[in-house]
Design a protein around this motif. Structure first.
Motif, mmCIF file in Angstrom:
data_model
loop_
_atom_site.group_PDB
_atom_site.id
_atom_site.type_symbol
_atom_site.label_atom_id
_atom_site.label_comp_id
_atom_site.label_asym_id
_atom_site.label_seq_id
_atom_site.Cartn_x
_atom_site.Cartn_y
_atom_site.Cartn_z
ATOM 1 N N LEU A 44 0.855 -1.185 0.000
ATOM 2 C CA LEU A 44 0.000 0.000 0.000
ATOM 3 C C LEU A 44 0.889 1.231 0.000
ATOM 4 C CD1 LEU A 44 -2.581 -1.005 2.769
ATOM 5 C CD2 LEU A 44 -2.894 -1.175 0.299
ATOM 6 N N ASP A 45 0.360 2.343 -0.467
ATOM 7 C CA ASP A 45 1.143 3.580 -0.378
ATOM 8 C C ASP A 45 1.186 4.038 1.080
ATOM 9 O OD1 ASP A 45 -1.115 5.707 0.071
ATOM 10 O OD2 ASP A 45 -1.803 4.472 -1.608
ATOM 11 N N ALA A 46 2.148 4.874 1.399
ATOM 12 C CA ALA A 46 2.387 5.286 2.784
ATOM 13 C C ALA A 46 1.148 5.918 3.418
ATOM 14 C CB ALA A 46 3.558 6.257 2.847
ATOM 15 N N GLN A 78 -15.824 3.164 2.855
ATOM 16 C CA GLN A 78 -15.850 4.057 1.678
ATOM 17 C C GLN A 78 -14.452 4.231 1.102
ATOM 18 O OE1 GLN A 78 -17.741 7.778 2.643
ATOM 19 N NE2 GLN A 78 -19.788 6.867 2.845
ATOM 20 N N GLN A 79 -13.457 4.260 2.001
ATOM 21 C CA GLN A 79 -12.063 4.430 1.575
ATOM 22 C C GLN A 79 -11.522 3.199 0.837
ATOM 23 O OE1 GLN A 79 -10.505 7.423 2.001
ATOM 24 N NE2 GLN A 79 -12.462 8.080 2.878
ATOM 25 N N THR A 80 -12.148 2.035 1.067
ATOM 26 C CA THR A 80 -11.647 0.807 0.417
ATOM 27 C C THR A 80 -12.379 0.505 -0.885
ATOM 28 O OG1 THR A 80 -13.213 -0.696 1.521
ATOM 29 C CG2 THR A 80 -11.165 -0.170 2.699
ATOM 30 N N GLU A 81 -13.312 1.369 -1.303
ATOM 31 C CA GLU A 81 -14.086 1.102 -2.511
ATOM 32 C C GLU A 81 -13.172 0.950 -3.721
ATOM 33 O OE1 GLU A 81 -18.333 2.518 -4.396
ATOM 34 O OE2 GLU A 81 -17.395 3.695 -2.802
ATOM 35 N N ASN A 82 -13.427 -0.104 -4.492
ATOM 36 C CA ASN A 82 -12.622 -0.482 -5.675
ATOM 37 C C ASN A 82 -11.213 -0.954 -5.332
ATOM 38 O OD1 ASN A 82 -14.780 0.270 -7.387
ATOM 39 N ND2 ASN A 82 -14.111 2.424 -7.311
ATOM 40 N N GLU A 83 -10.894 -1.036 -4.035
ATOM 41 C CA GLU A 83 -9.575 -1.525 -3.588
ATOM 42 C C GLU A 83 -9.745 -2.676 -2.583
ATOM 43 O OE1 GLU A 83 -6.596 -0.452 -4.525
ATOM 44 O OE2 GLU A 83 -7.292 1.145 -5.832
ATOM 45 N N GLU A 84 -10.910 -3.343 -2.665
ATOM 46 C CA GLU A 84 -11.245 -4.369 -1.655
ATOM 47 C C GLU A 84 -10.195 -5.480 -1.599
ATOM 48 O OE1 GLU A 84 -15.008 -2.334 -2.828
ATOM 49 O OE2 GLU A 84 -13.394 -3.332 -3.950
ATOM 50 N N CYS A 94 -5.794 -6.108 5.857
ATOM 51 C CA CYS A 94 -6.532 -7.349 6.158
ATOM 52 C C CYS A 94 -7.076 -7.305 7.582
ATOM 53 C CB CYS A 94 -5.599 -8.534 5.962
ATOM 54 S SG CYS A 94 -6.087 -10.031 6.830
ATOM 55 N N ARG A 95 -6.247 -6.878 8.530
ATOM 56 C CA ARG A 95 -6.675 -6.819 9.935
ATOM 57 C C ARG A 95 -7.856 -5.863 10.102
ATOM 58 N NH1 ARG A 95 -4.570 -7.740 15.211
ATOM 59 N NH2 ARG A 95 -3.375 -9.387 14.193
ATOM 60 N N VAL A 96 -7.796 -4.710 9.449
ATOM 61 C CA VAL A 96 -8.862 -3.715 9.568
ATOM 62 C C VAL A 96 -10.166 -4.230 8.958
ATOM 63 C CG1 VAL A 96 -9.630 -1.435 8.781
ATOM 64 C CG2 VAL A 96 -7.315 -1.728 9.673
ATOM 65 N N VAL A 97 -10.085 -4.786 7.750
ATOM 66 C CA VAL A 97 -11.290 -5.264 7.060
ATOM 67 C C VAL A 97 -11.932 -6.418 7.841
ATOM 68 C CG1 VAL A 97 -12.184 -6.332 4.958
ATOM 69 C CG2 VAL A 97 -10.471 -4.520 4.793
ATOM 70 N N GLU A 98 -11.109 -7.376 8.280
ATOM 71 C CA GLU A 98 -11.622 -8.527 9.033
ATOM 72 C C GLU A 98 -12.289 -8.068 10.329
ATOM 73 O OE1 GLU A 98 -10.000 -12.753 10.915
ATOM 74 O OE2 GLU A 98 -8.581 -11.169 10.422
ATOM 75 N N MET A 99 -11.711 -7.065 10.976
ATOM 76 C CA MET A 99 -12.206 -6.569 12.260
ATOM 77 C C MET A 99 -13.543 -5.823 12.097
ATOM 78 S SD MET A 99 -10.056 -4.032 14.754
ATOM 79 C CE MET A 99 -10.154 -2.624 13.629
ATOM 80 N N VAL A 109 -21.001 -5.481 2.467
ATOM 81 C CA VAL A 109 -20.732 -6.926 2.416
ATOM 82 C C VAL A 109 -20.931 -7.440 0.996
ATOM 83 C CG1 VAL A 109 -21.475 -9.199 3.265
ATOM 84 C CG2 VAL A 109 -21.362 -7.266 4.839
ATOM 85 N N GLU A 110 -21.980 -6.949 0.338
ATOM 86 C CA GLU A 110 -22.241 -7.363 -1.050
ATOM 87 C C GLU A 110 -21.119 -6.907 -1.977
ATOM 88 O OE1 GLU A 110 -25.911 -7.061 -4.265
ATOM 89 O OE2 GLU A 110 -26.229 -6.449 -2.185
ATOM 90 N N ARG A 111 -20.585 -5.748 -1.716
ATOM 91 C CA ARG A 111 -19.463 -5.229 -2.526
ATOM 92 C C ARG A 111 -18.245 -6.146 -2.426
ATOM 93 N NH1 ARG A 111 -18.019 0.139 -0.314
ATOM 94 N NH2 ARG A 111 -15.923 -0.648 0.118
ATOM 95 N N TYR A 112 -17.959 -6.575 -1.204
ATOM 96 C CA TYR A 112 -16.830 -7.491 -0.989
ATOM 97 C C TYR A 112 -17.102 -8.863 -1.601
ATOM 98 C CZ TYR A 112 -13.706 -4.633 1.781
ATOM 99 O OH TYR A 112 -12.782 -3.687 2.169
ATOM 100 N N MET A 113 -18.375 -9.287 -1.563
ATOM 101 C CA MET A 113 -18.742 -10.555 -2.202
ATOM 102 C C MET A 113 -18.413 -10.514 -3.692
ATOM 103 S SD MET A 113 -22.437 -11.062 -0.274
ATOM 104 C CE MET A 113 -23.253 -11.577 -1.776
#
Length: 590
Positions: A44-46, A78-84, A94-99, A109-113
């Motif tokens: 990821l970028d800094a 919203q910040q992870t949109e298109n970067e799931e 990964c830790r943030v998304v899983e949490m 959830v549907e977006r990640y699916m």
């Protein structure tokens, strides 16, 4: 000089302790960011990496209410949109998304699916994204069974749950032996059967577990579990599965799942594992020789323990006869196999079988010498549960700890609490029972013995103790639980209870003022009649400021209504009688 040396030793110990402490995930994330390393996995970028680190910090601090948490979670996703996928393949992302995924709304959830569906094959074996996929599968399955979710939305989540489950089923050969794929397969079993998540370190809320047990498993989910069961049952490498930690754990969860939804296939598994995996030696008359491979493998012994837990009485008998019978004592003496013997005793369903095992184990000396206290505890529990062999158990305990003579009754009690024999106890020369470190299994064994049909030997042991030592024992973190069994056992007479209450006179202020002593005090108080309660109150009101102002003394003073007693004894009696009548009425209604 001596003080300096002690101080130095203390400093060294402190440093060693500090070195042993692992750094938290968040501290490591900050440290690597300073070095320009932005997590393992995809880069990821800094700015994005630091954003995720801040998310972890904010989440750890907590939120004032659920609405704030909901807004926070929505902003993050919203910040992870298109970067799931990219975020899920990074260590911190990964830790943030899983949490946060369990708190995300349905559209997220549907977006990640949708994002994960496009690259399902590599993501199942990815060391980071596989964790997110597990969380995603869990959320989809949970929401597909949620009664409050709309039917069309439930169908979407159900469809995705089945898609992941069937994809892994169709590619079973690729993922069974893969660390990350195997864990997702376990999640499939656990979620489809609605099993509690036993892999997690966090202690689950018991009410949630009960709710999970009550949820009806849809036919579609049960059919997929059946397909998995039949597919693995027909595997050419089936004999290897119990002996690998990875696949043994998978089989354990599958067996638990089948016990809920398909006992017919479960029976086939138990028979096949016993006949083809565990009992493989050519000598049919020597169960121990046939099962040597089983007891040399930690993975296989854990599988047989799970089988005993979920087996019907008939299949439990088969497991006992084929794997344990005739060699229970040898297994109980060995550290690595003693836990299997504990499970064998704990899940025993027939009195006759338990008595057979007891006869094999009745020489307690080698088990005690090996320090396998859990086996003795399991025996005590069985003796209490089946109301059998109780007198013989106490005899064997006495000889096992070298305290056969009548004058060593009190010594036997302490030997059990410490789980050391008489000779070692004499060397220890215990001075302060309150601060002494007792053995958990040992004190639990004493509690069970106090609930035996004839616990007179241990009743006399307690009553024969010096009052100061008894006060110390009942103020001990583990010793305090002995009072509960003594005061509630239906096999300890009223006179024996009264003797203990009288023996402790003069110690009630000290008991009431300490953390664990106050537990003992409360157990004694609840078992007292009015006469003894008044005697105790008379003792407590004398210079009551010394104990009633302590942290635990305040709680006891409030519970026994010390203020009212000092003001008006008759009114206190009346209020206590009303409380007792209410309690009796409540007990009758229950």
């Amino acid at each position: 000089m001596e003080e300096t040396e002690e101080t130095n030793n203390h400093d060294i110990s402190a440093k060693r302790y500090k070195r042993k402490r692992k750094k938290t995930f968040l501290k490591n994330a900050r440290k690597y960011a300073k070095k320009g390393w932005y997590g393992r996995g995809s880069q990821l970028d800094a700015e994005t990496y630091q954003y995720f680190v801040r998310i972890l910090e904010v989440y750890r601090e907590g939120f004032e209410n659920d609405d704030d948490k909901k807004i926070f979670v929505n902003n993050v996703f919203q910040q992870t949109e298109n970067e799931e996928v990219k975020c899920s393949c990074n260590q911190v992302g990964c830790r943030v998304v899983e949490m946060l995924l369990p708190f995300a709304n349905d559209s997220v959830v549907e977006r990640y699916m949708n994002a994960f569906s496009e690259e399902l094959r590599p993501l199942c074996a990815d060391r980071l994204a596989s964790h997110v996929l597990e969380a995603l599968l869990g959320e989809c399955c949970k929401r597909s069974l949620d009664k409050d979710t709309k039917d069309d939305v439930k169908e979407k989540f159900k469809g995705y749950t089945l898609k992941i489950s069937k994809f892994l089923l169709n590619n079973l050969e690729d993922y069974v032996w893969d660390v990350y794929g195997n864990h997702i397969i376990r999640s499939v079993f656990r979620n489809l059967a609605q099993l509690p998540n036993v892999d997690r370190k966090e202690v689950k809320n018991k009410s949630k577990e009960v709710t999970a047990e009550l949820i009806e498993i849809p036919n579609d989910y049960a059919e997929v579990l059946q397909d998995y069961g039949e597919r693995l049952l027909a595997w050419p490498q089936f004999k290897e599965l119990p002996y690998s930690e990875l696949t043994s754990a998978m089989l354990q969860i599958l067996l638990r799942a089948l016990s809920k939804c398909n006992t017919k296939i479960l029976k086939k598994y138990i028979k096949k594992i016993l006949d083809e995996c565990f009992c493989t030696d050519s000598d049919p008359n020597n169960s121990f020789t046939r099962c040597q491979k089983l007891f040399k493998s930690t993975a296989a012994t854990m599988l047989v323990e799970t089988m005993m837990e979920i087996a019907s009485p008939k299949h439990y008998t088969q497991i006992y006869a084929k794997c344990f019978k005739g060699h229970v004592c040898d297994l109980a003496r060995t550290k690595s196999t003693s836990f299997s013997v504990q499970k064998l005793l704990t899940y025993c369903k027939e009195k006759v079988e338990f008595e057979e095992m007891f006869e094999e184990l009745k020489g307690f000396d080698p088990i005690i010498s090996a320090g396998n206290s859990g086996v003795i505890l399991a025996l005590a529990e069985g003796c209490k549960r089946f109301a059998t062999k109780q007198g013989l158990f106490v005899q064997n305990i006495s000889s096992g700890f070298h305290c056969e003579s009548e004058d060593k009754q009190t010594d036997l009690l302490i030997c059990l609490c410490k789980f050391v024999n008489y000779g070692l106890l004499q060397e220890l020369n215990i001075q302060n029972y309150e601060k002494e470190k007792f053995n958990l299994h040992g004190t639990l064994i004493v509690q069970h013995i106090l609930e035996f049909n004839k616990p007179i030997k241990f009743v006399n042991a307690i009553l024969g103790m010096d009052t100061a030592d008894l006060k110390g024992l009942f103020s001990n973190t583990m010793g305090s639980h002995l009072v509960d069994s003594y005061m509630t056992s239906k096999f300890i007479g009223e006179k024996s209870r009264e003797k203990l209450i009288r023996k402790l006179q003069g110690t009630y202020q000290d008991l009431a003022s300490t953390k664990y002593g106050s537990r003992s005090f409360e157990a004694i108080w609840n078992a007292c009649n009015m006469k003894f309660k008044i005697n105790i109150m008379d003792e407590l009101v004398y210079k009551d400021a010394a104990w009633s102002n302590t942290e635990h003394g305040k709680i006891i003073a409030s519970k026994i209504n010390l203020v009212l007693y000092k003001r008006n004894k008759e009114e206190w009696k009346s209020s206590l009688n009303n409380v007792n009548k209410l309690k009796e009425l409540t007990d009758l209604l229950q």
